[in-house]
Write an enzyme that holds these catalytic residues in place. Structure first.
Site, PDB file in Angstrom:
ATOM      1  N   ASP A 132       0.875  -1.171   0.000  1.00  0.00           N
ATOM      2  CA  ASP A 132       0.000   0.000   0.000  1.00  0.00           C
ATOM      3  C   ASP A 132       0.913   1.222   0.000  1.00  0.00           C
ATOM      4  O   ASP A 132       1.813   1.327   0.836  1.00  0.00           O
ATOM      5  CB  ASP A 132      -0.849  -0.045   1.281  1.00  0.00           C
ATOM      6  N   ASP A 187      -3.251   2.557  -5.718  1.00  0.00           N
ATOM      7  CA  ASP A 187      -2.124   2.610  -4.782  1.00  0.00           C
ATOM      8  C   ASP A 187      -1.998   1.343  -3.933  1.00  0.00           C
ATOM      9  O   ASP A 187      -1.388   1.366  -2.869  1.00  0.00           O
ATOM     10  CB  ASP A 187      -2.268   3.842  -3.867  1.00  0.00           C
ATOM     11  N   GLU A 188      -2.575   0.260  -4.401  1.00  0.00           N
ATOM     12  CA  GLU A 188      -2.626  -0.927  -3.569  1.00  0.00           C
ATOM     13  C   GLU A 188      -2.516  -2.171  -4.453  1.00  0.00           C
ATOM     14  O   GLU A 188      -3.151  -2.210  -5.510  1.00  0.00           O
ATOM     15  CB  GLU A 188      -3.990  -0.939  -2.874  1.00  0.00           C
TER      16      GLU A 188
END
Lengths: 378, 394
Positions: free
Chosen positions: B9, B104-105
């Protein structure tokens, strides 16, 4: 009206006219079939105002008259009658048709024959006589290429050009065009053109009976209609207004590659490819490979790929004269054109990836079919 | 075989990108988000801002109330997706089994690598920082469930006001023990309502949930009871799905600052959305044969309608024409709209049946290509349709 007819003949006549019955119309009488005595025969008629069809059947007329009855009811009723004599009696007071056949006795409520739109009668003295068998074949060679898109009405027609003793017919949906020529027994007094709805011609080829008899075609003055007259049936259609594209201009004057193939083999290959291609917008790639000296004989490879179904490749023996080409076509267009080509061999002529290809029966210059490719390269 | 799963993350991703673009922001309380007028919300808050209670999804107005000095920035999605792509490329370079779950993960399956999972995570964290300058946190475990929960748990332990850059490893066999003390709501599948019910019965931790009797667990979760218990024990066999590079659909939607009820405006917006969708399709070298629209009214009632077209298209005008027809057919005239979306699905490689008589289609294609080229070189506002201009500019 009181007439007696044979069930089989009645069913035949009803079947012919039923295709012109309108299922949904604000005018109730258009959903009906007209029954009327006519010079010792029974006339059946239906119209949707665009297309009208009449059929005449033999009858013992005891009392003249007529009535219109709901099309669907009458079609279903007649097709379920036993093959015996049918007696049709109209009660003018109640506008009811009584049908008696075997032990059956039915009353159908109708609408007065007066309300049925009048059908024009053909002027047979000035009619163009066409051989039914040839004309039916010519129709079948072109109608499938006509558009079914209401937004382009002029492409929903078949363009007919009468020039001396030749009749040329052409139909296109904007992506392909089918052109068929024939010779008529007589010259037309004056050359002219007409745009006839493809649907009307398709119906005509369905109802016209093969044999040595003729179909007579007339264009009643100033009515924008065409009438096709046969011994026992007549079809009236509105002509399409508007201009048909000048297709002479799009026929390429020459081709870089000519591929000659067995019609049956190519048709089979197209049908096999279509099974896969129909899931992918009908796109098929044609790889035309001329002979390479001493290495490879000339051939045509047809392939298709679909994300869902899979892929397919098939080779067809071919004699290729010209340059190699990889071109994409709608495989359905190829298949439909091949289905109306009767000669054992067929030629496919091409120039480049975005220019039209032409299919022609080898040894018969009466038919040609031009197809635009699919642009897959970006 | 025991799996090795990493959850990565990026820490306060949008804010970290903003700091790279403008280093003076470093350490300051700032946020990425919509404007305080209307419905703007905070998309991402810097760790310094988080210390003051600013959270993502909080209305911007409320955030400014908490922290009047909050700096608002928004450099644009293009930068974020560029950085995101760089990070995802690093991950794919490490393992072929990467599932990006958002911008973003991502999850990675590194079971095939011989090194201990913790050192793989450390190498990744360093490489992402060296090559992109972005901080990230990682959770490592034998399943995606535990890896994700480990990462969330680890990040929460850091309250420094700086990005956590934490690596949390749950050793094989310790999953149940790790989860047991955590709050029940941390577990996937336990929503706020279920959590409230469970708490009333004194079930506040995942450990207590795992210990429930068969009958009890069925009261709360019905037929999902057994799978909830497995989750509570840290058992999860869900594989990591490397995403196919082919998207199933391309769509774009917009939520308005103020609800719109003017037909002319809505159609202009619809055209803009159609152009974005067309542009994205052309970049991906795709075309679709189904056009859909989405309308959300003020009361949140949402309608999706679609239509099939004969040929695959990726041309703005074709997409817009279909979207416009759908909109005019299905929009309750005059009713205020909160969200509008346009999408194209049934994607395929672009192809076009050429016409015998018109070169209309070819012209449209050429025009679209010329417009795309201009926009690529000079930005998307360099050329616009006249009817999308505002009155004063016309």
């Amino acid at each position: 009206m009181k007439v007696t007819v044979q069930q089989q003949q009645l069913a035949h006549g009803v079947n012919i006219v039923s295709r012109a019955v309108t299922s949904r119309s604000s005018l109730a009488v258009l959903s009906n079939i007209l029954l009327k005595t006519d010079n010792g025969r029974l006339r059946l008629s239906a119209t949707n105002l665009e297309l009208g069809i009449s059929a005449w059947i033999g009858a013992k007329v005891q009392e003249e008259g007529g009535l219109t009855v709901p099309g669907r009811t009458f079609v279903d009723m007649v097709s379920n009658l036993p093959n015996e004599e049918v007696t049709l009696t109209v009660d003018d007071r109640t506008q009811t048709l009584n049908v008696k056949c075997g032990t059956l006795n039915t009353d159908i409520k109708g609408i007065s024959a007066e309300e049925f739109p009048p059908m024009p009668s053909p002027d047979l003295d000035n009619a163009i006589a066409l051989n039914i068998e040839n004309f039916k074949e010519q129709i079948q060679q072109v109608v499938f290429a006509a558009s079914t898109d209401d937004s382009r009405p002029s492409l929903m027609g078949v363009h007919m050009t009468f020039d001396g003793n030749t009749l040329e017919m052409a139909a296109t949906d904007g992506y392909r065009i089918s052109i068929a020529k024939s010779e008529m027994a007589q010259k037309v007094p004056q050359n002219f053109e007409a745009l006839v709805p493809a649907r009307a011609l398709a119906e005509l080829s369905r109802i016209a009976v093969n044999g040595d008899e003729s179909v007579y075609m007339t264009f009643p003055q100033g009515r924008g209609q065409v009438i096709f007259h046969m011994n026992d049936a007549e079809l009236v259609s509105q002509l399409i207004e508007g201009s048909f594209p000048n297709y002479g201009a799009i026929i390429p004057p020459s081709f870089k590659t000519r591929t000659v193939l067995s019609t049956a083999q190519l048709l089979k290959a197209c049908k096999q490819t279509e099974i896969i291609a129909r899931e992918g917008s009908y796109i098929a790639k044609l790889d035309i490979q001329p002979e390479v000296d001493g290495e490879q004989s000339s051939l045509l490879e047809i392939s298709a790929r679909s994300e869902q179904t899979g892929s397919s490749e098939v080779m067809v023996d071919a004699s290729v004269d010209g340059v190699p080409l990889l071109i994409s076509f709608n495989i359905r267009y190829l298949r439909e054109a091949l289905e109306v080509i009767k000669t054992p061999t067929v030629s496919l002529e091409t120039n480049a990836v975005h220019t039209p290809g032409m299919l022609r029966p080898v040894g018969d210059d009466h038919f040609s079919h031009i197809i635009m490719p699919i642009n897959t390269a970006r | 075989m025991e799996r090795k799963i990493i959850h990565l993350d990026l820490d306060a991703f949008f804010c970290s990108v903003e700091e790279l673009l403008d280093p003076t922001l470093k350490g300051k309380a700032f946020a990425v988000g919509g404007s305080p007028s209307g419905r703007g919300v905070i998309t991402s808050a810097s760790y310094a801002a988080r210390l003051h209670g600013v959270r993502s999804a909080m209305p911007t107005r409320e955030a400014l109330h908490l922290l009047p000095d909050l700096i608002l920035v928004r450099s644009g999605f293009r930068h974020y997706s560029e950085y995101s792509k760089k990070v995802m490329d690093i991950l794919r370079d490490t393992s072929p089994i990467v599932e990006a779950v958002s911008i973003d993960e991502a999850f990675l399956d590194v079971s095939d690598m011989p090194q201990p999972i913790g050192s793989i995570a450390l190498d990744l964290q360093k490489r992402v920082m060296d090559e992109t300058g972005l901080p990230c946190s990682l959770g490592c475990a034998t399943s995606r469930l535990v890896a994700k929960m480990a990462n969330d748990f680890g990040k929460k332990q850091v309250k420094s006001g700086r990005s956590p850059q934490k690596i949390t490893v749950v050793e094989p066999g310790k999953e149940e023990e790790f989860l047991a003390p955590l709050d029940i709501q941390a577990l996937w599948g336990v929503g706020p309502k279920t959590a409230a019910h469970l708490r009333q019965r004194g079930i506040t931790t995942i450990g207590r949930l795992a210990a429930l009797s068969d009958a009890d667990i069925r009261i709360f979760f019905g037929k999902h009871g057994e799978s909830m218990r497995r989750r509570a024990r840290g058992i999860d066999h869900t594989p990591i799905y490397p995403e196919s590079s082919d998207p199933k659909s391309v769509s774009n939607e917009i939520t308005f600052h103020e609800d719109q009820d003017d037909e002319g405006n809505l159609l202009k917006i619809l055209r803009g959305l159609s152009e974005k969708v067309g542009s994205r399709l052309r970049k991906a070298e795709l075309a679709g044969s189904v056009v859909q629209i989405k309308i959300r009214y003020s009361d949140f009632s949402t309608y999706t309608r679609q239509t099939s077209i004969k040929e695959c298209t990726n041309l703005d005008q074709n997409i817009y024409e279909e979207a416009q027809n759908l909109f005019l057919k299905h929009w309750s005239r005059g009713r205020a709209v909160r969200l509008l979306g346009v999408g194209v699905t049934n994607l395929d490689k672009p192809h076009r049946q050429l016409g015998l008589f018109d070169d209309d289609g070819a012209k449209k294609e050429d025009l679209t290509k010329a417009v795309d080229d201009l926009r690529d070189r000079f930005g998307k506002d360099i050329i616009k349709r006249a009817d999308t201009l505002k009155g004063k500019n016309r």
